[in-house]
Scaffold this motif. Sequence first.
Motif, PDB file in Angstrom:
ATOM      1  N   ILE A 397       0.830  -1.202   0.000  1.00  0.00           N
ATOM      2  CA  ILE A 397       0.000   0.000   0.000  1.00  0.00           C
ATOM      3  C   ILE A 397       0.867   1.257   0.000  1.00  0.00           C
ATOM      4  CG2 ILE A 397      -1.694   1.304   1.339  1.00  0.00           C
ATOM      5  CD1 ILE A 397      -2.834  -1.371   2.284  1.00  0.00           C
ATOM      6  N   LEU A 398       1.919   1.238   0.806  1.00  0.00           N
ATOM      7  CA  LEU A 398       2.816   2.403   0.855  1.00  0.00           C
ATOM      8  C   LEU A 398       3.446   2.669  -0.512  1.00  0.00           C
ATOM      9  CD1 LEU A 398       4.597   1.836   4.295  1.00  0.00           C
ATOM     10  CD2 LEU A 398       2.882   3.579   3.731  1.00  0.00           C
ATOM     11  N   ARG A 399       3.829   1.593  -1.206  1.00  0.00           N
ATOM     12  CA  ARG A 399       4.438   1.790  -2.528  1.00  0.00           C
ATOM     13  C   ARG A 399       3.443   2.427  -3.498  1.00  0.00           C
ATOM     14  NH1 ARG A 399       5.011  -0.174  -7.637  1.00  0.00           N
ATOM     15  NH2 ARG A 399       3.299  -1.627  -7.369  1.00  0.00           N
ATOM     16  N   LEU A 400       2.195   1.962  -3.454  1.00  0.00           N
ATOM     17  CA  LEU A 400       1.209   2.455  -4.406  1.00  0.00           C
ATOM     18  C   LEU A 400       0.779   3.886  -4.116  1.00  0.00           C
ATOM     19  CD1 LEU A 400      -0.959  -0.758  -4.834  1.00  0.00           C
ATOM     20  CD2 LEU A 400       0.609   0.239  -6.477  1.00  0.00           C
ATOM     21  N   LEU A 401       1.003   4.338  -2.883  1.00  0.00           N
ATOM     22  CA  LEU A 401       0.695   5.734  -2.569  1.00  0.00           C
ATOM     23  C   LEU A 401       1.603   6.690  -3.337  1.00  0.00           C
ATOM     24  CD1 LEU A 401       0.095   5.544   1.292  1.00  0.00           C
ATOM     25  CD2 LEU A 401      -1.626   5.840  -0.497  1.00  0.00           C
ATOM     26  N   THR A 558      11.202  -2.106  -8.184  1.00  0.00           N
ATOM     27  CA  THR A 558      10.035  -2.632  -8.886  1.00  0.00           C
ATOM     28  C   THR A 558       9.236  -1.531  -9.551  1.00  0.00           C
ATOM     29  OG1 THR A 558       9.908  -4.422  -7.269  1.00  0.00           O
ATOM     30  CG2 THR A 558       7.976  -4.044  -8.608  1.00  0.00           C
ATOM     31  N   SER A 559       9.191  -0.373  -8.923  1.00  0.00           N
ATOM     32  CA  SER A 559       8.425   0.744  -9.483  1.00  0.00           C
ATOM     33  C   SER A 559       8.970   1.209 -10.825  1.00  0.00           C
ATOM     34  CB  SER A 559       8.408   1.910  -8.493  1.00  0.00           C
ATOM     35  OG  SER A 559       7.775   1.531  -7.287  1.00  0.00           O
ATOM     36  N   GLN A 560      10.196   0.807 -11.150  1.00  0.00           N
ATOM     37  CA  GLN A 560      10.804   1.227 -12.420  1.00  0.00           C
ATOM     38  C   GLN A 560      10.442   0.286 -13.566  1.00  0.00           C
ATOM     39  OE1 GLN A 560      12.337   4.209 -12.201  1.00  0.00           O
ATOM     40  NE2 GLN A 560      11.711   4.003 -10.044  1.00  0.00           N
TER      41      GLN A 560
END
Length: 793
Positions: A397-401, A558-560
Amino acid sequence: MAFGSSEDVSAFKLLLLLGVMYGLVSALTYSVIHMKFVKPLGNDAPLDRFSEGRTIQHVRMLSQEIDGRQEGRPGLKKAAEYIKGQLEVLKERASSNVRIEIEETTVSGSFNMLFLGHNIALGYRNHTNIIMRISSVDSKDTDPSVLVNGHFDSPLGSPGASDCGSCVASMLEIARLIVDSGWVPYRPVLFLFNGAEELFMLGSHGFMKTHKWHDTIGAFINVEASGSGGPDLVCQSGPSSWPSNVYAEAAIYPMANSAAQDVFPVIPGDTDYRIFSQDYGNIPGLDIIFLLGGYFYHTSSDTVERLLPGSIQARGENLFSIIKTFTNSSKLQNTYQTNYSEVTATTFVDERAIFFDYFSWFMYDLQNWALLFFCHILGQQPFGIILAVVVPVVFSILRLLFSSQTMNWFAHPYLAFLMFIPCALIGLLIPRIIWRCFPLSQDVPNVKTSKKVLWHIEMGSTRPLSTMFYILPLVPCLAYSVYFGGFLAQFLIEKMGMMGSLPLPYGHYVPDIIVAALIGIVTGWCAGPLMPICGHWLARSSILQFLLHLSVFALALTSQFFPYTPSAPKRIVFQQTFHTTGSSQIMETTYDFSVTDSNSLLFLFKHSPEVAKELNVTSEFSFESASLSKGNDWMAIFPVSFLFSNSLKFPAKKDDILKQYQYFPELSIQNPSLNSEKGPRRVHLELSLGSLQEVWVAVLNITGPLSSWSFADNLLPGTETYGGGPPSYICRLSGPSDANWTFWLEANSSEALRVDVAVLDQKLVDPVKRLKDLFPDWVDVIAYSSFMSSYIL
């Protein structure tokens, strides 16, 4: 990161050793589930052996040489002709002690079904089945037989190499193997090549309701594909444990897990297994399915090149051995047996079997002591398991924020493990740290057992290498945990591309939360049993800092990554909708788009500038200002449309369709004199499909005081609330479109009946083809036309 003490160094050594151990087991798991251990046999294989090479030739013909095996397209008839031709060749060269009978039948009927949790009625006509019966020359027509079933129709927009060209091709090769090997079946073997599974199991229903051999079936094997290969898993088995016992005895490469029977209802789909074993028979049987390669399932990428080598070879060798064992079993009974109901009641009284394979080497049951020991140890870590799920979910959840896109791991599953395993380990270790910080908690009974284990370790040695000797007895159970957990995680990750989407903003988080929770559970059952042994070493701040840093790095890395590739495409449903009145007038034409995962159409337009330009989508475009496509607009693919959300529509031109078709679908009242004047009001109707050329299905949505109809033996299904409207009845009609549908509806009051009609046609006009071609190669587009009209009766 500086180590605070020699104990920190020892802890990291132990962590490294555990990493190597789990890494080796993971490599073994990857090899097994990707069939690296099976050597496919080529076209030149001995005739008394099953050959993947020869099977692939059939797959290539069905999925590549024949263009389209969907209902309504000419390829479906060509596929039936090819299958029957291959069977006739086998019949001609069969030995004199084998009797081969081949039939081509057309089936028609109507029945009610609950599919994906929705009520629906199904009417069908003139669907083709090909049946082959192989038996000894002295067999009787009433002898118990074994049925092998597979479907040769394919889903919309897909060449269907795996689903289910691979099934049909495997059955053809097994039929050849029976003939060429000289084996004479002790009991008859039926091969049902059914031509209408993708239309909600119509071919198997027609066989069970109309064919003379359906009463002879004593056991069945349904062959299916939900992917392009991998373990040919037994997903459903029953009734009773007899079919799974036969499988365990006969399978060369056993690949089965009874837990799949509990997971299967979650997946949006179904198989012919339910027709034979549940809805229209109580026949014992197996549902055997390819599960990996789900990226290509029901897409245009389901080609022969995508088939996973070794998968068909393992399937064929398994099937041939299982068929032999079924035919020789003394428990094989059928409805011609004297007191058959009593026989089945006494023969199949035991409960559903609980079973699983061990790396495809052999089968286990839950009486195995090692698994019970594993479950006992795992049960001592309830709080750790819970936190192993909660912590990864929080991190996701923190990553998707801070990220605009979800599912970054979709095309690269290893990223999901890299993201969430360190988080899950943190969750597992938190209770051990608390336990060390609060000594009074050591009086808890469950903790005393762990304390004794730690005392023995500490007394034996202070070296982490020695701790590994305490772990060695658990390795077989831990290896199975990695095997089953890794397969389950891979399967779920692949399926997340077609599991549907929820409205924003919630839908943005759901896939990552599900995958994070699953990997947390898997990590818990894989590493949880080691916490009483290793927790003393690993529950240190230095270890937690390392895992925390690794988690943050993995989340940032991963976000990249982009979520999709051509080998793991995003699925788009593209419908050109025509709202018509009469047989030749169009009131409105639109392009309707929807997705089947949680990256919305805004994500698609952002990364597909050519499509956005064609649809006049600007950077200021938003769902708030857009025209939303309503649920009723997708009626032609009910109930699959319930997987969609945030669908959009765009204006389109109608001129091209007027050049392609002269007449559109139309519903008209017939024989007014037969309509009742007193009592229930009966209306006789005729549905013309106009001049449409490739009709897949027609759907009726009937609203009002409907009390009876001419479908499904005059039985109404449960009502559906569709598109926010009042309760209605849904009926799907399929079959050749060169003749009209005639039926009647009956109302129990004078209140009007409303009938909405949606007809799905697979033939596209040129502008739609051009627009479809503008999508990038990481998008798979299922495109079709939907003709919609409404009538008040």
